[in-house]
Design a protein around this motif. Sequence first.
Motif, PDB file in Angstrom:
ATOM      1  N   LEU A  97      -6.757-123.671  36.861  1.00  0.00           N
ATOM      2  CA  LEU A  97      -7.130-122.466  36.128  1.00  0.00           C
ATOM      3  C   LEU A  97      -5.916-121.782  35.522  1.00  0.00           C
ATOM      4  CD1 LEU A  97      -9.767-121.003  38.606  1.00  0.00           C
ATOM      5  CD2 LEU A  97     -10.164-122.322  36.518  1.00  0.00           C
ATOM      6  N   LYS A  98      -4.765-122.451  35.531  1.00  0.00           N
ATOM      7  CA  LYS A  98      -3.507-121.837  35.102  1.00  0.00           C
ATOM      8  C   LYS A  98      -3.600-121.188  33.723  1.00  0.00           C
ATOM      9  CE  LYS A  98       1.393-122.769  34.313  1.00  0.00           C
ATOM     10  NZ  LYS A  98       2.474-123.751  34.344  1.00  0.00           N
ATOM     11  N   TYR A  99      -4.222-121.850  32.764  1.00  0.00           N
ATOM     12  CA  TYR A  99      -4.279-121.337  31.396  1.00  0.00           C
ATOM     13  C   TYR A  99      -5.680-120.890  30.981  1.00  0.00           C
ATOM     14  CZ  TYR A  99       0.294-123.568  30.975  1.00  0.00           C
ATOM     15  OH  TYR A  99       1.601-123.936  31.153  1.00  0.00           O
ATOM     16  N   THR A 100      -6.633-120.875  31.893  1.00  0.00           N
ATOM     17  CA  THR A 100      -8.032-120.613  31.549  1.00  0.00           C
ATOM     18  C   THR A 100      -8.360-119.126  31.593  1.00  0.00           C
ATOM     19  OG1 THR A 100      -8.671-122.744  32.474  1.00  0.00           O
ATOM     20  CG2 THR A 100     -10.417-121.128  32.173  1.00  0.00           C
ATOM     21  N   LYS A 101      -9.055-118.654  30.556  1.00  0.00           N
ATOM     22  CA  LYS A 101      -9.540-117.274  30.530  1.00  0.00           C
ATOM     23  C   LYS A 101     -10.976-117.292  30.000  1.00  0.00           C
ATOM     24  CE  LYS A 101      -8.099-112.674  29.033  1.00  0.00           C
ATOM     25  NZ  LYS A 101      -7.014-111.965  28.321  1.00  0.00           N
ATOM     26  N   ASN A 102     -11.886-116.670  30.734  1.00  0.00           N
ATOM     27  CA  ASN A 102     -13.279-116.549  30.309  1.00  0.00           C
ATOM     28  C   ASN A 102     -13.413-115.294  29.456  1.00  0.00           C
ATOM     29  OD1 ASN A 102     -14.303-118.839  31.642  1.00  0.00           O
ATOM     30  ND2 ASN A 102     -14.288-117.724  33.575  1.00  0.00           N
ATOM     31  N   CYS A 103     -13.418-115.467  28.156  1.00  0.00           N
ATOM     32  CA  CYS A 103     -13.356-114.328  27.232  1.00  0.00           C
ATOM     33  C   CYS A 103     -14.604-113.472  27.231  1.00  0.00           C
ATOM     34  CB  CYS A 103     -13.107-114.838  25.816  1.00  0.00           C
ATOM     35  SG  CYS A 103     -11.643-115.875  25.713  1.00  0.00           S
ATOM     36  N   THR A 104     -15.755-114.085  27.021  1.00  0.00           N
ATOM     37  CA  THR A 104     -16.984-113.311  26.853  1.00  0.00           C
ATOM     38  C   THR A 104     -17.458-112.663  28.142  1.00  0.00           C
ATOM     39  OG1 THR A 104     -18.148-115.428  26.981  1.00  0.00           O
ATOM     40  CG2 THR A 104     -17.837-114.484  24.796  1.00  0.00           C
ATOM     41  N   THR A 105     -16.933-113.096  29.287  1.00  0.00           N
ATOM     42  CA  THR A 105     -17.288-112.413  30.524  1.00  0.00           C
ATOM     43  C   THR A 105     -16.417-111.174  30.725  1.00  0.00           C
ATOM     44  OG1 THR A 105     -15.837-113.856  31.818  1.00  0.00           O
ATOM     45  CG2 THR A 105     -18.153-114.478  31.662  1.00  0.00           C
ATOM     46  N   ILE A 106     -15.300-111.097  30.018  1.00  0.00           N
ATOM     47  CA  ILE A 106     -14.416-109.930  30.105  1.00  0.00           C
ATOM     48  C   ILE A 106     -14.921-108.823  29.180  1.00  0.00           C
ATOM     49  CG2 ILE A 106     -12.085-109.084  29.616  1.00  0.00           C
ATOM     50  CD1 ILE A 106     -11.111-111.916  30.380  1.00  0.00           C
ATOM     51  N   ARG A 107     -15.109-109.178  27.902  1.00  0.00           N
ATOM     52  CA  ARG A 107     -15.612-108.245  26.893  1.00  0.00           C
ATOM     53  C   ARG A 107     -16.457-109.031  25.903  1.00  0.00           C
ATOM     54  NH1 ARG A 107     -10.421-105.712  24.576  1.00  0.00           N
ATOM     55  NH2 ARG A 107     -11.568-106.141  22.688  1.00  0.00           N
ATOM     56  N   LYS A 108     -17.603-108.520  25.564  1.00  0.00           N
ATOM     57  CA  LYS A 108     -18.530-109.227  24.667  1.00  0.00           C
ATOM     58  C   LYS A 108     -17.982-109.377  23.252  1.00  0.00           C
ATOM     59  CE  LYS A 108     -21.742-109.971  27.630  1.00  0.00           C
ATOM     60  NZ  LYS A 108     -21.737-111.252  28.267  1.00  0.00           N
ATOM     61  N   ASP A 109     -17.055-108.498  22.819  1.00  0.00           N
ATOM     62  CA  ASP A 109     -16.543-108.601  21.455  1.00  0.00           C
ATOM     63  C   ASP A 109     -15.430-109.633  21.302  1.00  0.00           C
ATOM     64  OD1 ASP A 109     -14.684-106.993  22.878  1.00  0.00           O
ATOM     65  OD2 ASP A 109     -13.983-106.071  21.008  1.00  0.00           O
ATOM     66  N   LEU A 110     -14.995-110.230  22.409  1.00  0.00           N
ATOM     67  CA  LEU A 110     -13.981-111.289  22.330  1.00  0.00           C
ATOM     68  C   LEU A 110     -14.696-112.593  21.984  1.00  0.00           C
ATOM     69  CD1 LEU A 110     -11.800-110.336  25.422  1.00  0.00           C
ATOM     70  CD2 LEU A 110     -11.372-109.809  23.012  1.00  0.00           C
ATOM     71  N   ASP A 111     -14.829-112.846  20.688  1.00  0.00           N
ATOM     72  CA  ASP A 111     -15.668-113.937  20.212  1.00  0.00           C
ATOM     73  C   ASP A 111     -14.891-115.130  19.678  1.00  0.00           C
ATOM     74  OD1 ASP A 111     -14.632-112.754  17.943  1.00  0.00           O
ATOM     75  OD2 ASP A 111     -16.557-112.627  16.890  1.00  0.00           O
ATOM     76  N   ARG A 112     -13.578-115.151  19.892  1.00  0.00           N
ATOM     77  CA  ARG A 112     -12.769-116.258  19.394  1.00  0.00           C
ATOM     78  C   ARG A 112     -11.516-116.443  20.234  1.00  0.00           C
ATOM     79  NH1 ARG A 112     -12.135-113.966  13.595  1.00  0.00           N
ATOM     80  NH2 ARG A 112     -14.194-113.265  14.166  1.00  0.00           N
ATOM     81  N   CYS A 113     -10.965-117.638  20.144  1.00  0.00           N
ATOM     82  CA  CYS A 113      -9.662-117.925  20.742  1.00  0.00           C
ATOM     83  C   CYS A 113      -8.625-117.786  19.634  1.00  0.00           C
ATOM     84  CB  CYS A 113      -9.622-119.356  21.282  1.00  0.00           C
ATOM     85  SG  CYS A 113     -10.868-119.732  22.537  1.00  0.00           S
ATOM     86  N   MET A 114      -7.391-117.492  19.997  1.00  0.00           N
ATOM     87  CA  MET A 114      -6.372-117.333  18.966  1.00  0.00           C
ATOM     88  C   MET A 114      -5.009-117.789  19.452  1.00  0.00           C
ATOM     89  SD  MET A 114      -4.053-114.635  19.386  1.00  0.00           S
ATOM     90  CE  MET A 114      -3.753-113.505  20.723  1.00  0.00           C
ATOM     91  N   ILE A 115      -4.165-118.061  18.461  1.00  0.00           N
ATOM     92  CA  ILE A 115      -2.727-118.235  18.671  1.00  0.00           C
ATOM     93  C   ILE A 115      -2.063-117.251  17.724  1.00  0.00           C
ATOM     94  CG2 ILE A 115      -0.733-119.745  18.400  1.00  0.00           C
ATOM     95  CD1 ILE A 115      -2.531-122.112  19.055  1.00  0.00           C
ATOM     96  N   LEU A 116      -1.178-116.443  18.261  1.00  0.00           N
ATOM     97  CA  LEU A 116      -0.446-115.457  17.482  1.00  0.00           C
ATOM     98  C   LEU A 116       1.024-115.640  17.817  1.00  0.00           C
ATOM     99  CD1 LEU A 116      -0.635-112.857  15.680  1.00  0.00           C
ATOM    100  CD2 LEU A 116      -0.699-111.556  17.816  1.00  0.00           C
ATOM    101  N   TYR A 117       1.856-115.785  16.781  1.00  0.00           N
ATOM    102  CA  TYR A 117       3.281-115.939  17.070  1.00  0.00           C
ATOM    103  C   TYR A 117       4.134-115.306  15.994  1.00  0.00           C
ATOM    104  CZ  TYR A 117       3.093-120.135  14.031  1.00  0.00           C
ATOM    105  OH  TYR A 117       2.912-121.012  12.997  1.00  0.00           O
ATOM    106  N   LYS A 118       5.395-115.029  16.402  1.00  0.00           N
ATOM    107  CA  LYS A 118       6.394-114.423  15.534  1.00  0.00           C
ATOM    108  C   LYS A 118       7.614-115.327  15.508  1.00  0.00           C
ATOM    109  CE  LYS A 118       7.148-110.024  16.076  1.00  0.00           C
ATOM    110  NZ  LYS A 118       7.633-108.703  16.478  1.00  0.00           N
ATOM    111  N   GLU A 119       8.124-115.582  14.305  1.00  0.00           N
ATOM    112  CA  GLU A 119       9.323-116.422  14.144  1.00  0.00           C
ATOM    113  C   GLU A 119      10.461-115.616  13.535  1.00  0.00           C
ATOM    114  OE1 GLU A 119       8.760-119.987  11.908  1.00  0.00           O
ATOM    115  OE2 GLU A 119       7.348-120.838  13.353  1.00  0.00           O
ATOM    116  N   VAL A 120      11.644-115.831  14.078  1.00  0.00           N
ATOM    117  CA  VAL A 120      12.861-115.255  13.525  1.00  0.00           C
ATOM    118  C   VAL A 120      13.849-116.399  13.333  1.00  0.00           C
ATOM    119  CG1 VAL A 120      14.766-113.640  13.898  1.00  0.00           C
ATOM    120  CG2 VAL A 120      12.463-113.060  14.715  1.00  0.00           C
ATOM    121  N   ASP A 121      14.316-116.585  12.119  1.00  0.00           N
ATOM    122  CA  ASP A 121      15.240-117.672  11.783  1.00  0.00           C
ATOM    123  C   ASP A 121      14.705-119.032  12.242  1.00  0.00           C
ATOM    124  OD1 ASP A 121      17.048-115.870  10.634  1.00  0.00           O
ATOM    125  OD2 ASP A 121      18.007-115.489  12.582  1.00  0.00           O
ATOM    126  N   GLY A 122      13.418-119.262  12.072  1.00  0.00           N
ATOM    127  CA  GLY A 122      12.809-120.549  12.399  1.00  0.00           C
ATOM    128  C   GLY A 122      12.543-120.788  13.882  1.00  0.00           C
TER     129      GLY A 122
END
Length: 190
Positions: free
Chosen positions: A54-79
Amino acid sequence: MLRMFIYFFIIVVCSWSSQSEGVLQCFQCTTSNSTADCVTDLRGMINSSLGLTLKYTKNCTTIRKDLDRCMILYKEVDGTKKFYSRDCHNGTYFPDDFQSPLFDNILPNNQTTCDIVKGTVVCYRSCNTSFCNGPAPTLCDRQNINTSYVAGEGESACGAVVPYVKHGLFNTNFICLVMLLVIICFDTVK
């Protein structure tokens, strides 16, 4: 009386199964290091998607009903990735350092969109199926876990990456509907 119990039992089982089918699970981790597990531990994520950990597992819709998607968000500085997050998301709220008009009303189609926000490159990708924000298990991964898994069309050899889909012969809701119809038909014949 027995008939009423059977109807009640089928309705309870069907409603429970349809609720569990609607659960969205995503990979969840955050790091500021481009070589950390959140970015590089693909085997660990595959094991999470297969239910081995379960290291990386999160049950989204059981936490909040509006969490309807998975995402990756990242920031790059100088590559180099200075921030990297896999998580559940609602498609609308972004922290100030990641807010971009390009991210407004983005479809959850697993396409990456990037913009320059406060002088750094910020990228966002979302999707709406379980564990779509990380690596998909290979055919061999699935066969090692589930010996009843049958390869789908286009899957031929171990090592071929395929999208993660929970396989089953029929949708549980369809089976419940058929069971109810059969019982009602037999009941009206008597």
